[in-house]
Design a protein around this motif. Structure first.
Motif, short mmCIF file in Angstrom:
data_model
loop_
_atom_site.label_atom_id
_atom_site.label_comp_id
_atom_site.label_asym_id
_atom_site.label_seq_id
_atom_site.Cartn_x
_atom_site.Cartn_y
_atom_site.Cartn_z
N ARG A 326 0.76 -1.35 0.04
CA ARG A 326 0.12 -0.06 0.42
C ARG A 326 0.99 0.90 0.06
N ASP A 327 2.02 1.18 0.46
CA ASP A 327 3.04 2.42 0.67
C ASP A 327 4.04 2.92 0.02
N HIS A 328 4.47 1.31 -0.44
CA HIS A 328 5.53 1.29 -1.79
C HIS A 328 5.20 0.83 -3.09
N TYR A 329 5.36 1.89 -3.48
CA TYR A 329 5.08 1.08 -5.50
C TYR A 329 6.69 0.09 -5.52
N GLY A 330 6.77 -0.86 -6.27
CA GLY A 330 8.39 -1.50 -7.19
C GLY A 330 8.37 -2.00 -5.44
N PRO A 362 19.78 7.82 -0.92
CA PRO A 362 18.12 8.96 -0.30
C PRO A 362 17.34 8.77 -0.17
N GLY A 363 15.77 9.30 0.00
CA GLY A 363 14.87 9.33 -0.81
C GLY A 363 14.97 8.05 -1.17
N VAL A 364 15.04 6.73 -1.72
CA VAL A 364 14.44 5.81 -1.97
C VAL A 364 13.66 4.84 -0.80
N GLY A 365 13.13 4.88 0.19
CA GLY A 365 12.18 4.74 0.84
C GLY A 365 12.49 3.94 2.13
N LYS A 366 13.59 3.98 2.65
CA LYS A 366 14.45 2.90 3.20
C LYS A 366 13.68 3.29 5.15
N THR A 367 13.48 4.34 5.28
CA THR A 367 12.75 4.90 6.10
C THR A 367 10.85 4.67 6.49
N SER A 368 10.79 5.02 5.07
CA SER A 368 9.30 4.93 4.79
C SER A 368 9.13 2.85 5.09
N ILE A 369 10.30 2.03 4.69
CA ILE A 369 9.74 0.86 5.08
C ILE A 369 9.66 0.29 6.55
N GLY A 497 18.12 2.57 -6.21
CA GLY A 497 17.89 4.04 -7.37
C GLY A 497 16.65 3.70 -8.15
N TYR A 498 15.83 4.33 -8.65
CA TYR A 498 14.83 4.32 -9.17
C TYR A 498 14.90 5.02 -10.91
N THR A 499 14.39 3.60 -11.38
CA THR A 499 13.98 4.50 -12.72
C THR A 499 13.41 5.79 -12.99
N PRO A 513 -1.06 12.13 -4.44
CA PRO A 513 -1.68 11.99 -3.57
C PRO A 513 -2.10 12.72 -1.97
N LYS A 514 -0.44 11.90 -1.69
CA LYS A 514 0.47 12.47 -0.07
C LYS A 514 0.45 14.12 -0.24
N ASN A 515 0.90 14.45 -0.76
CA ASN A 515 0.98 16.49 -1.00
C ASN A 515 -0.28 16.82 -1.11
N GLY A 545 16.90 8.30 -5.72
CA GLY A 545 15.63 8.82 -4.74
C GLY A 545 14.50 9.57 -5.16
N VAL A 546 13.38 10.05 -4.87
CA VAL A 546 12.77 10.67 -5.13
C VAL A 546 12.35 11.63 -4.22
N ARG A 547 13.12 12.27 -3.21
CA ARG A 547 13.17 13.25 -1.95
C ARG A 547 12.88 14.34 -2.80
N GLU A 548 13.94 14.46 -3.64
CA GLU A 548 13.79 16.24 -4.04
C GLU A 548 12.37 16.23 -4.92
N LEU A 549 11.86 15.50 -5.77
CA LEU A 549 10.81 14.81 -7.03
C LEU A 549 9.89 15.34 -5.31
N GLU A 550 9.65 15.07 -4.24
CA GLU A 550 8.27 14.87 -3.51
C GLU A 550 8.33 16.79 -2.96
N ARG A 551 9.41 16.92 -2.68
CA ARG A 551 10.30 18.36 -2.45
C ARG A 551 9.11 19.54 -3.58
P1 ADP Z 1 14.95 7.33 2.69
O1 ADP Z 1 15.00 6.80 4.17
O2 ADP Z 1 15.51 5.73 1.72
O3 ADP Z 1 16.66 8.63 2.40
P2 ADP Z 1 12.50 7.40 2.59
O4 ADP Z 1 11.69 6.40 3.20
O5 ADP Z 1 11.96 9.10 3.10
O6 ADP Z 1 13.73 7.72 2.17
O7 ADP Z 1 11.47 8.11 1.47
C1 ADP Z 1 11.35 9.51 0.84
C2 ADP Z 1 10.09 9.74 0.27
O8 ADP Z 1 9.98 8.86 -0.99
C3 ADP Z 1 8.93 9.86 1.41
O9 ADP Z 1 7.96 10.30 1.29
C4 ADP Z 1 8.59 8.22 1.03
O10 ADP Z 1 7.33 7.48 1.11
C5 ADP Z 1 8.83 8.60 -0.31
N1 ADP Z 1 9.33 6.88 -1.38
C6 ADP Z 1 10.42 6.62 -2.13
N2 ADP Z 1 10.08 5.56 -2.50
C7 ADP Z 1 9.17 5.30 -2.98
C8 ADP Z 1 8.29 4.36 -3.35
N3 ADP Z 1 8.40 3.17 -3.83
N4 ADP Z 1 6.99 3.57 -3.67
C9 ADP Z 1 5.97 5.16 -2.25
N5 ADP Z 1 6.71 5.90 -1.52
C10 ADP Z 1 7.77 6.25 -1.77
#
Ligand code: ADP
Length: 782
Positions: A326-330, A362-369, A497-499, A513-515, A545-551
């Protein structure tokens, strides 16, 4: 005495202190409750954590203006902040320099002060004889003062003897004394060292007189004591002293409340004893004593810690999978590995197995996992950033005798979690460093060691706390800097990292959606076209990752909300045409690698902690004496690798078509890798540097849409390298069409997403000749 103060004009947010003071070099903590102060704190944290602190003349004034505060204040650095349950914020600051406030205005809800900062270098100052004499005088005073004042430990004296800087000595002494605010101001305001010591001497003289009177009363009261009533009279005695000194009483209600709390909380016996002991100690202190705060902090933490509270664990793989999905794609493989880990946890029912370590840019979803893991197990989640932690005390706390003692962050976060068994994320564990302030890595080892962590002892708390039920999860950008003893305890899961396509999906399904939700927009009020989102990914960010993109997305959504409110429209549609209005100017162009062949310039691929990167390698030759020079902050391995390439070129010069036979005697070769490409070490640029050198020496041009990576041997063989996936993702971000990889890395291609491979041609090479054949223009064109 020559006082070499330098004066700088500064502008800083200001907090008006009530009833306390701070000197340069002093570390204290205090609680910030007023909104203006909280805002000033936030503003300071956004900048370089510097804040101006000045005491209020009357602590009762709610909304101080410039006349209500002392004009001399102290610039301090914010070291730590902590939100307290009552809504206020506890901050730990360290005083740096004096500053005289010249004007004060209110800006965006906080106080902003213009001030003159006074700084000096002690090394540049000559201490005069009369100042040396004043130092002796004051130290004698302090000795006498300590004799009468049991609150100050004798060891303080030893510390003072070591201070050579007279100005600092006066400050430190003043910070130990319990003085009236106006007396502190006298010391703070005095810039001349000699005069400062002189004033301190006078104040100390008066204080010692008072202490003498205090002792006299003490003796008188003691005489009247009946043994049975001793406890009661001890308190009375304190009251007498206090009223003699014109001080108020320590609030009995406060004591009562603590007592009730101790009784109602289910503390382990040893913790309860410690709490009672502390409370007793506190009851004997003067209300003005700074130690009262230490005692209160101590009791607050002791009583708030979750000694016995746990949440019930739930490990249902089906639910965990659902939440992860639900929280992570791929991240397919990562999710599988996490589920395996949870399955084993479910079987063994113990936290003593290896600790999960998520490794990636950074920004690949480690914290989020890690958050999803906590949610799926129905555990609380807390996280601690270890990046830059050098001081062991940040983990394990300061001893209570330290002036601004506080527990370490492990204990503060356990209080925040409120349960004994949260998921505890230790973020950036590869960034822990150590210096003279102790070895945080070994403190961490203790925290993570199941043999010891059921009795983790914080220096401040002094009683053991059980961490054995905590599920620790760690993250790192790279495993190479994790201390081996820690790494041994970990199960590493790599998150890469992501493509661009994955980023697109992540943005569409999650980030947007989150934003929208967090900005209070409905799905149908905001739309972004596919092409605009692609541009946001390609031209506004260039990250793994997608951190900058999220910003960026947050920025676009924020701007949309603003425009909708301002212009009264009820929908926003972002297209390529209007994107820059919302997102600003694009930061990257598509065409940074021009496709026109050049001599001596090669594109290499590098692995860095923040993901893959491309590396422009430039080589120049010039008349000289055969030197090979490398610039651009390159590491040793990289230099050796360049030398290996150069040796190969020398011994194969003819075959390579180098016409100048004496080039190694009469030419200098300069290899440069421009700034920005971090970190420039490792052997994997070997073939790129060699190719650039051959190109420069032969005049054959390098095809610019080609990128390469591989180690080179003296014989020109190409050896395998690491980080293939990250490197190829980087190549695809930069639209590189041809990539040269070592043949022996062919096995790594399985994990590269189809989409990346589809748009590029891969050549596997065994030998530098293969590389040159593909990367350089054919000889007939040269
Ligand atoms: P990290 O801990 O690896 O630096 P974060 O967990 O902080 O990265 O991720 C940065 C943002 O990108 C968060 O808002 C996170 O939910 C989102 N994100 C990263 N990877 C994915 C993913 N595969 N699917 C959905 N959201 C993602």
């Amino acid at each position: 005495m020559v006082n070499d103060y330098k004066e700088n004009n500064i502008t800083l947010p200001l907090i008006a202190l009530r009833g306390i003071w701070i000197f340069p070099h002093m570390v204290i903590h205090f609680d910030v409750g007023r909104e203006k102060s909280v805002k000033a704190l936030e503003e300071a944290m956004l900048n370089d954590s510097k804040i101006l602190l000045s005491s209020q003349k009357d602590f009762k004034v709610e909304d101080p203006k410039i006349d209500d505060i002392y004009d001399m204040g102290t610039i301090a650095v914010i070291k730590q902040t902590l939100k307290l349950p009552n809504g206020s914020t506890r901050v730990l600051v360290e005083g740096v320099d004096r500053a005289r406030i010249t004007s004060l205005e209110e800006k965006d809800g906080y106080l902003l002060a213009d001030a003159i900062e006074y700084t000096y270098e002690f090394e540049d100052i000559e201490v005069e004889d009369k100042t040396k004499a004043a130092i002796r005088l004051v130290l004698d005073d302090v000795k006498e003062y300590i004799n009468y004042s049991p609150q100050i430990a004798q060891e303080v004296m030893l510390g003072l003897m070591d201070i050579e800087d007279p100005g600092r000595l006066a400050d430190v002494i003043a910070s130990y004394l319990q003085l009236k605010l106006s007396d502190h101001y006298v010391i703070l305001e005095e810039l001349n060292f000699y005069s400062r010591l002189e004033k301190l001497h006078m104040i100390l003289g008066e204080e010692i007189e008072l202490l003498k009177i205090e002792e006299k009363i003490n003796r008188k009261v003691k005489k009247q004591l009946d043994k049975v009533q001793r406890e009661y009279y001890l308190k009375e005695q304190l009251n007498v002293i206090k009223s003699e000194l014109g001080e108020s009483d320590l609030d009995d209600d406060v004591m009562e409340e603590y007592m009730k709390k101790i009784e109602s909380k289910k503390l382990p016996k040893y913790a309860e004893e410690a709490a009672r002991k502390e409370l007793k100690r506190m009851g004997q202190m003067s209300p003005a004593s700074p130690e009262i705060n230490v005692s209160r902090t101590y009791l607050d933490y002791l009583l708030d810690l979750p000694w016995a509270k746990t949440t019930k664990d739930k490990i249902e793989l089906k639910d965990s999978r659902e939440i992860l999905n639900r929280d992570h794609y791929g991240l397919k493989q990562v999710k599988e590995r996490v589920l395996e880990y949870l399955a084993i946890l479910k079987r063994t029912k113990s936290m003593s197995g290896p600790i999960l370590c998520l490794v990636g840019p950074p920004g690949v979803g480690k914290t989020s996992i890690a958050k999803s893991i906590a949610e799926s197990m129905q555990r609380k989640f807390v996280s601690m950033r270890l990046g830059g932690v050098r001081d062991e005390a940040e983990i394990r706390g300061h001893r209570k005798t330290y002036i601004a003692a506080m527990p370490g962050r492990i204990i503060t976060l356990m209080t925040k979690a409120g349960t004994l068994n949260p998921v505890f994320l230790l973020d950036e564990i590869d960034k822990v460093s150590s210096d003279f302030r102790g070895d945080p890595a070994s403190a961490l080892l203790e925290v993570l060691d199941p043999e010891q962590n059921d009795e983790f002892t914080d220096h401040f708390l002094e009683v053991p706390f059980d961490l054995s039920k905590v599920m620790f999860v760690t993250t790192a950008n790279s495993t190479s800097t994790i201390p081996p003893a820690l790494l041994d305890r970990m199960e590493v899961i790599r998150v890469s990292g992501y493509t661009s396509e994955e980023k697109f999906e992540i943005a569409k399904r999650h980030l947007i959606p989150k934003n929208l939700k967090s900005h209070g927009l409905k799905e149908d009020e905001f739309e972004i076209s596919q092409a605009a989102l692609e541009q946001l990914i390609q031209n506004y960010t260039r990250e793994s990752g997608v951190r900058e993109l999220e910003r960026m997305i947050a920025r676009v959504v924020r701007k949309s909300v603003r425009r909708m409110v301002e212009e009264g429209v009820d929908r926003t549609k972002i297209t390529v045409q209007n994107l820059s209005k919302y997102a600003g100017k694009a930061r990257y162009r598509d065409d940074i690698l021009e496709d026109n062949p050049m001599v001596g310039v090669v594109t290499g691929l590098a692995w860095t902690e923040v993901g893959g990167e491309i590396l422009q390698i430039e080589v120049n030759t010039m008349p000289g004496t055969g030197k090979v020079q490398l610039t651009g902050q390159l590491g040793d391995i990289m230099k050796e690798s360049a030398m290996a390439g150069f040796s190969y070129i020398r011994s194969n010069a003819e075959k390579l078509g180098i016409t100048d036979k004496g080039f190694f005697k009469d030419k200098d070769i300069h290899i440069h890798i421009p700034e920005g490409a971090i970190p420039k070490d490792g052997p994997s640029a070997g073939i790129s540097m060699t190719t650039a050198m051959v190109s420069a020496l032969t005049g054959r041009k390098v095809m610019n849409s080609v990128a390469m990576t591989g180690e080179i041997t003296l014989r020109g063989r190409v050896l395998p390298i690491g980080g293939v996936k990250e490197k190829l993702l980087a190549a695809s971000r930069y639209n590189i069409k041809t990539v040269l990889l070592p043949e022996t890395n062919k096995k790594d291609i399985d994990e590269i997403p189809e989409k990346v491979l589809k748009n590029m041609k891969l050549h596997y090479v065994n030998d530098i000749n293969d590389v040159l054949d593909i990367a350089l223009e054919p000889i007939e064109n040269a």
